[in-house]
Design a protein around this motif. Structure first.
Motif, mmCIF file in Angstrom:
data_model
loop_
_atom_site.group_PDB
_atom_site.id
_atom_site.type_symbol
_atom_site.label_atom_id
_atom_site.label_comp_id
_atom_site.label_asym_id
_atom_site.label_seq_id
_atom_site.Cartn_x
_atom_site.Cartn_y
_atom_site.Cartn_z
ATOM 1 N N SER A 174 -48.282 15.731 15.297
ATOM 2 C CA SER A 174 -48.625 15.493 13.889
ATOM 3 C C SER A 174 -50.117 15.244 13.691
ATOM 4 N N HIS A 221 -42.987 28.055 14.672
ATOM 5 C CA HIS A 221 -42.874 26.744 14.040
ATOM 6 C C HIS A 221 -43.905 25.838 14.714
ATOM 7 N N ILE A 255 -44.364 22.590 15.088
ATOM 8 C CA ILE A 255 -43.945 21.466 15.925
ATOM 9 C C ILE A 255 -42.925 21.907 16.984
ATOM 10 N N ASN A 256 -41.896 22.631 16.567
ATOM 11 C CA ASN A 256 -40.805 22.972 17.486
ATOM 12 C C ASN A 256 -41.179 24.019 18.530
ATOM 13 N N ASP A 285 -46.120 19.370 3.639
ATOM 14 C CA ASP A 285 -44.685 19.239 3.904
ATOM 15 C C ASP A 285 -44.018 20.605 4.043
ATOM 16 N N GLN A 286 -44.512 21.572 3.280
ATOM 17 C CA GLN A 286 -43.923 22.920 3.297
ATOM 18 C C GLN A 286 -44.442 23.765 4.455
ATOM 19 N N MET A 287 -45.500 23.316 5.109
ATOM 20 C CA MET A 287 -46.148 24.104 6.154
ATOM 21 C C MET A 287 -45.447 23.906 7.500
ATOM 22 N N GLN A 288 -44.301 24.548 7.658
ATOM 23 C CA GLN A 288 -43.524 24.415 8.888
ATOM 24 C C GLN A 288 -43.874 25.497 9.912
ATOM 25 N N THR A 289 -44.119 26.711 9.408
ATOM 26 C CA THR A 289 -44.407 27.843 10.293
ATOM 27 C C THR A 289 -45.761 28.443 9.944
ATOM 28 N N LEU A 324 -51.699 18.544 13.676
ATOM 29 C CA LEU A 324 -51.335 19.253 12.450
ATOM 30 C C LEU A 324 -52.277 18.861 11.313
ATOM 31 N N ASP A 362 -45.541 30.140 6.649
ATOM 32 C CA ASP A 362 -45.618 29.172 5.542
ATOM 33 C C ASP A 362 -47.082 28.852 5.235
#
Length: 84
Positions: A41, A32, A34-35, A65-69, A44, A72
């Protein structure tokens, strides 16, 4: 299925923006941004811009918005490249 060339290209882009406490070896498909990778950000956004340049695609706000991992991001890259 993951395209290894795209995966390695994406990893190379992400590696530039990793904070000092995260190693490049920590990057995997399920990471992920961020996590787990501690990417802020602002970085990112830099990654998104580099991805657009590297793959000659345009990412919309919904894509970001969908790009979390990492996975993704690869799926979005694959769909954008396929749609060209």
């Amino acid at each position: 299925m993951i395209d290894n060339n795209r995966y390695e290209s994406l990893r190379a882009i992400i590696k530039i923006y990793l904070p000092e406490d995260v190693k490049a070896s920590d990057i995997n498909e399920d990471s992920h941004f961020i996590n787990e990778l501690n990417i802020n950000s602002a970085h990112l956004v830099d990654i998104v811009l580099d991805v657009e340049d590297a793959f000659d695609i345009r990412l919309e706000n919904e894509d970001m918005d969908q790009m979390q991992t990492v996975k993704d991001a690869l799926q979005i890259i694959d769909s954008k490249v396929s749609a060209k």
